[in-house]
Design an enzyme around this catalytic site. Structure first.
Site, mmCIF file in Angstrom:
data_model
loop_
_atom_site.group_PDB
_atom_site.id
_atom_site.type_symbol
_atom_site.label_atom_id
_atom_site.label_comp_id
_atom_site.label_asym_id
_atom_site.label_seq_id
_atom_site.Cartn_x
_atom_site.Cartn_y
_atom_site.Cartn_z
ATOM 1 N N HIS A 199 -14.005 -2.962 -21.956
ATOM 2 C CA HIS A 199 -14.105 -3.605 -20.640
ATOM 3 C C HIS A 199 -14.316 -5.113 -20.705
ATOM 4 C CE1 HIS A 199 -18.351 -3.494 -21.634
ATOM 5 N NE2 HIS A 199 -18.545 -4.390 -20.692
HETATM 6 C C1 UD1 Z 1 -20.621 -6.060 -16.272
HETATM 7 C C2 UD1 Z 1 -21.429 -7.046 -17.139
HETATM 8 C C3 UD1 Z 1 -21.222 -6.707 -18.599
HETATM 9 C C4 UD1 Z 1 -21.535 -5.257 -18.883
HETATM 10 C C5 UD1 Z 1 -20.698 -4.391 -17.938
HETATM 11 C C6 UD1 Z 1 -20.951 -2.930 -18.127
HETATM 12 C C7 UD1 Z 1 -21.664 -9.336 -16.293
HETATM 13 C C8 UD1 Z 1 -21.201 -10.718 -16.452
HETATM 14 N N1 UD1 Z 1 -20.944 -8.411 -16.951
HETATM 15 O O1 UD1 Z 1 -19.253 -6.271 -16.554
HETATM 16 O O2 UD1 Z 1 -22.087 -7.513 -19.380
HETATM 17 O O3 UD1 Z 1 -21.253 -4.971 -20.213
HETATM 18 O O4 UD1 Z 1 -21.010 -4.756 -16.592
HETATM 19 O O5 UD1 Z 1 -20.059 -2.176 -17.368
HETATM 20 O O6 UD1 Z 1 -22.633 -9.100 -15.611
HETATM 21 N N2 UD1 Z 1 -15.872 -2.652 -10.475
HETATM 22 C C9 UD1 Z 1 -15.651 -1.533 -9.703
HETATM 23 N N3 UD1 Z 1 -16.721 -0.741 -9.406
HETATM 24 C C10 UD1 Z 1 -17.979 -1.021 -9.828
HETATM 25 C C11 UD1 Z 1 -18.186 -2.176 -10.609
HETATM 26 C C12 UD1 Z 1 -17.126 -2.963 -10.941
HETATM 27 O O7 UD1 Z 1 -14.530 -1.236 -9.308
HETATM 28 O O8 UD1 Z 1 -18.914 -0.252 -9.525
HETATM 29 C C13 UD1 Z 1 -14.703 -3.485 -10.849
HETATM 30 C C14 UD1 Z 1 -14.428 -4.593 -9.850
HETATM 31 O O9 UD1 Z 1 -13.066 -4.794 -9.815
HETATM 32 C C15 UD1 Z 1 -15.093 -5.789 -10.489
HETATM 33 C C16 UD1 Z 1 -14.882 -5.522 -11.964
HETATM 34 O O10 UD1 Z 1 -14.976 -4.101 -12.090
HETATM 35 O O11 UD1 Z 1 -14.547 -6.999 -10.070
HETATM 36 C C17 UD1 Z 1 -15.880 -6.190 -12.855
HETATM 37 O O12 UD1 Z 1 -17.214 -5.856 -12.473
HETATM 38 P P1 UD1 Z 1 -18.427 -6.858 -12.845
HETATM 39 O O13 UD1 Z 1 -19.702 -6.275 -12.417
HETATM 40 O O14 UD1 Z 1 -18.085 -8.219 -12.363
HETATM 41 O O15 UD1 Z 1 -18.353 -6.929 -14.413
HETATM 42 P P2 UD1 Z 1 -18.150 -5.802 -15.531
HETATM 43 O O16 UD1 Z 1 -16.833 -6.013 -16.170
HETATM 44 O O17 UD1 Z 1 -18.462 -4.443 -15.001
#
Ligand code: UD1
Length: 382
Positions: free
Chosen positions: A207
């Site tokens: 991810h």
């Molecule tokens: C985040 C953390 C990362 C951690 C990871 C675990 C930061 C900078 N990154 O990354 O350190 O390893 O979580 O998973 O805080 N999304 C969904 N549903 C959700 C959550 C996310 O669809 O419940 C999708 C959205 O499109 C979102 C993308 O995932 O924009 C990224 O989510 P985000 O929380 O920004 O970062 P992660 O890649 O999950």
């Protein structure tokens, strides 16, 4: 009585906070605590499922900030968390890990004069292209109590000039949770239900932006892993971000979505217990996650980490972890070596013994007993 706000935001936070809450509950006369969920992760399978698996209390407050750019997400958390701090007036905020929620709540609380404790402090990848490295640095420089998992973290903090009396080597709370649930997870039926054979499959998580946000890099990784998957099935519970990218870049051809595992088999994100069950029985785990490098070290399962660095070098020093980067040839070389039976043996790092949360709560009960100054400052700033 110390009033504490425990903060969680994203998936890897939940298993770190669960044992801290449990340990605090043993001292009802010392701690009054609230759980705040920032809502950084919000999908049922990324969030609520973990509360159920880990027996965590429902959050007292959900900030419901959701996704956005780093600035948007961080800012929304700060605005909403500030309201909670002003309303609740805690003596201490506890943050875990290195996600945006960790940093945002630390900055907010410190600017209100509230003490902050960071659990999993001092980890450094020295890679400023990782958002988590920025979160770790900002969090640690501000925190009053820094709880560390290993000697590397202690050395990093020392080198950055952090006073020794702020740093407490307590062990690893994520491993508290793993050890507590290991026996329960072992007995689950998922491996058999999927028709998988013990030690004859791999698991994969992916991810990190550095692996999934560029079509060539992601394509190269998936192409290498689809070669490995000709030998053993790879179970790939897919992060929503990665699913979006695979679809956007037209890379679905490398993955299988059949009803049972074959090839590089994509499935929905799994719950904590089911995934632990699969990992402990896998021949190898392939990942770019931080936490899985630690969990495989304790499980004694070979781990291939698809990154060029790690903030958790202890997992390579004593554990079963290999940092292989994300190029096709290196991935194939390492995976094939494990397939041939060339597997590492490791040992469990010091104090990764299931008692880290207990140590944290003992320290807090002992040292963080002067809340008056923090509360006074809070009143002044309103
Ligand atoms: C985040 C953390 C990362 C951690 C990871 C675990 C930061 C900078 N990154 O990354 O350190 O390893 O979580 O998973 O805080 N999304 C969904 N549903 C959700 C959550 C996310 O669809 O419940 C999708 C959205 O499109 C979102 C993308 O995932 O924009 C990224 O989510 P985000 O929380 O920004 O970062 P992660 O890649 O999950």
């Amino acid at each position: 009585m110390m009033k504490v706000i425990n903060v969680v935001g994203a998936r890897p936070n939940f298993m770190k906070m669960a044992p801290i809450i449990e340990a605090m509950n043993r001292y009802p006369d010392r701690f009054q605590h609230l759980l705040v969920h920032t809502g950084q992760h919000y999908d049922e399978r990324m969030s609520q499922a973990f509360f159920v698996d880990l027996g965590m209390p429902k959050p007292d407050v959900d900030l419901e900030v959701g996704s956005g750019s780093h600035a948007e997400q961080t800012a929304r958390i700060m605005v909403e968390f500030e309201k909670v701090c002003l309303r609740e007036r805690p003596d201490l905020v506890i943050v875990v890990g290195d996600v945006n929620s960790t940093m945002a709540c630390t900055i907010t609380a410190k600017k209100l004069g509230i003490k902050v404790a960071h659990v999993e402090a001092g980890l450094r990848s020295r890679d400023m292209a990782m958002p988590e490295e920025i979160n770790r640095l900002c969090t640690d420089v501000l925190c009053d109590y820094l709880f560390t998992t290993d000697h590397f973290a202690d050395e990093n903090l020392k080198a950055e000039g952090v006073a020794d009396d702020k740093v407490f080597f307590v062990g690893n709370v994520m491993i508290d949770t793993l050890l507590k649930h290991k026996d329960m997870a072992r007995g689950l039926g998922l491996m058999a239900d999927l028709g998988l054979e013990r030690g004859r499959f791999a698991t994969l998580t992916l991810h990190r932006p550095s692996n999934v946000d560029d079509p060539e890099t992601l394509g190269g990784i998936l192409s290498a892993l689809s070669e490995v998957a000709k030998e053993i099935p790879i179970v790939f519970p897919i992060h929503p971000r990665t699913r979006k990218m695979i679809e956007q870049f037209g890379l679905s051809r490398f993955c299988s979505t059949s009803t049972s595992p074959q090839g590089l088999w994509m499935t929905e994100p799994l719950g904590y217990l089911d995934f632990l069950h699969l990992n402990m029985h896998a021949m190898m785990v392939i990942t770019d996650s931080g936490g899985l490098q630690e969990e495989t070290t304790v499980l004694g399962v070979p781990c291939i980490t698809l990154r060029h660095n790690t903030e958790r070098p202890i997992t390579c020093e004593v554990g079963t972890n290999f940092i292989v980067g994300n190029e096709r040839a290196a991935i194939l070389r390492h995976a094939m070596a494990i397939l041939r039976g060339d597997v590492p043996t490791g040992r469990v790092p010091d104090r990764w013994d299931g008692r880290a949360a207990e140590r944290i709560v003992d320290v807090l009960a002992r040292v963080a007993t002067a809340p008056a100054a923090a509360s006074a400052q809070l009143v002044l700033q309103q």
